[in-house]
Design a protein around this motif. Structure first.
Motif, PDB file in Angstrom:
ATOM      1  N   ASP A  56       0.844  -1.201  -0.033  1.00  0.00           N
ATOM      2  CA  ASP A  56       0.160  -0.165  -0.163  1.00  0.00           C
ATOM      3  C   ASP A  56       0.843   1.095  -0.021  1.00  0.00           C
ATOM      4  O   ASP A  56       1.837   1.265   0.783  1.00  0.00           O
ATOM      5  N   ILE A  57       0.479   2.178  -0.843  1.00  0.00           N
ATOM      6  CA  ILE A  57       1.131   3.465  -1.010  1.00  0.00           C
ATOM      7  C   ILE A  57       0.297   4.461  -1.184  1.00  0.00           C
ATOM      8  O   ILE A  57      -0.698   4.271  -2.286  1.00  0.00           O
ATOM      9  N   THR A  74       7.195   8.434  -6.025  1.00  0.00           N
ATOM     10  CA  THR A  74       5.811   9.168  -6.472  1.00  0.00           C
ATOM     11  C   THR A  74       5.702  10.377  -6.978  1.00  0.00           C
ATOM     12  O   THR A  74       4.802  10.888  -7.877  1.00  0.00           O
ATOM     13  N   GLN A  86       7.671   9.720  -1.797  1.00  0.00           N
ATOM     14  CA  GLN A  86       7.866   8.242  -1.524  1.00  0.00           C
ATOM     15  C   GLN A  86       8.550   7.606  -2.374  1.00  0.00           C
ATOM     16  O   GLN A  86       8.371   7.832  -3.551  1.00  0.00           O
ATOM     17  N   CYS A 113       9.198   3.612  -3.913  1.00  0.00           N
ATOM     18  CA  CYS A 113       8.736   2.153  -3.877  1.00  0.00           C
ATOM     19  C   CYS A 113       9.661   1.401  -3.245  1.00  0.00           C
ATOM     20  O   CYS A 113      10.940   1.374  -3.770  1.00  0.00           O
TER      21      CYS A 113
END
Length: 152
Positions: free
Chosen positions: A22-23, A39, A30, A32
């Motif tokens: 979840d992100i 992001t 952010q 990954c």
């Protein structure tokens, strides 16, 4: 609507795998944990629709994008995918098998060498990827011979 190609792996797929952590895709900065993308550069991504839990669907591996019927049966058969020499990566889904023009050579690298950009290992991609055509003398308004898009 024009498709957007990832400048690193060339994919036009904007759906994260079902097993992706979840992100909050709207929160900038952010990184990954899977491929190291941020992001800041991926405003066009969205989460995969819910799929049944693997234990309820014998024979399916939802951690492997190559098992997705939409990728194998539909996207890979599209003209754009064939033009870009796409294949299914088990992590990011459809991606071109042609490395970006500025990608360091993988020749002579140890099998456990890791790409500093995507965290991919050389042994996972041996024989599956190839170098980009030479574009060192291309004009500023040239179209990429792989992705078919102009640089922005």
């Amino acid at each position: 609507m024009a498709t957007m190609n990832c400048p690193v792996v060339g994919t036009i797929n904007s759906t994260l795998p079902p097993s992706h952590p979840d992100i909050d895709l709207n929160k900038p900065g952010q990184t990954c944990p899977v491929v190291g993308a941020t992001t800041d550069h991926h405003h066009n991504l969205h989460k995969h629709p819910q799929v049944p839990h693997p234990s309820l669907t014998p024979g399916h591996n939802f951690d492997d994008a190559a098992a997705c019927p939409a990728l194998k049966n539909k996207i890979l058969n599209e003209a754009k995918s064939k033009q870009m020499d796409d294949d299914v990566c088990p992590v990011v889904g459809t991606a071109t098998t042609v490395l970006p023009p500025d990608h360091p050579s993988t020749e002579g690298k140890a099998d456990d060498a890791v790409c500093p950009v995507t965290k991919a290992r050389v042994d996972h991609h041996k024989g599956k990827i190839h170098g980009h055509p030479d574009v060192s003398h291309a004009s500023a308004d040239a179209v990429c011979p792989v992705a078919g898009v102009k640089a922005t």
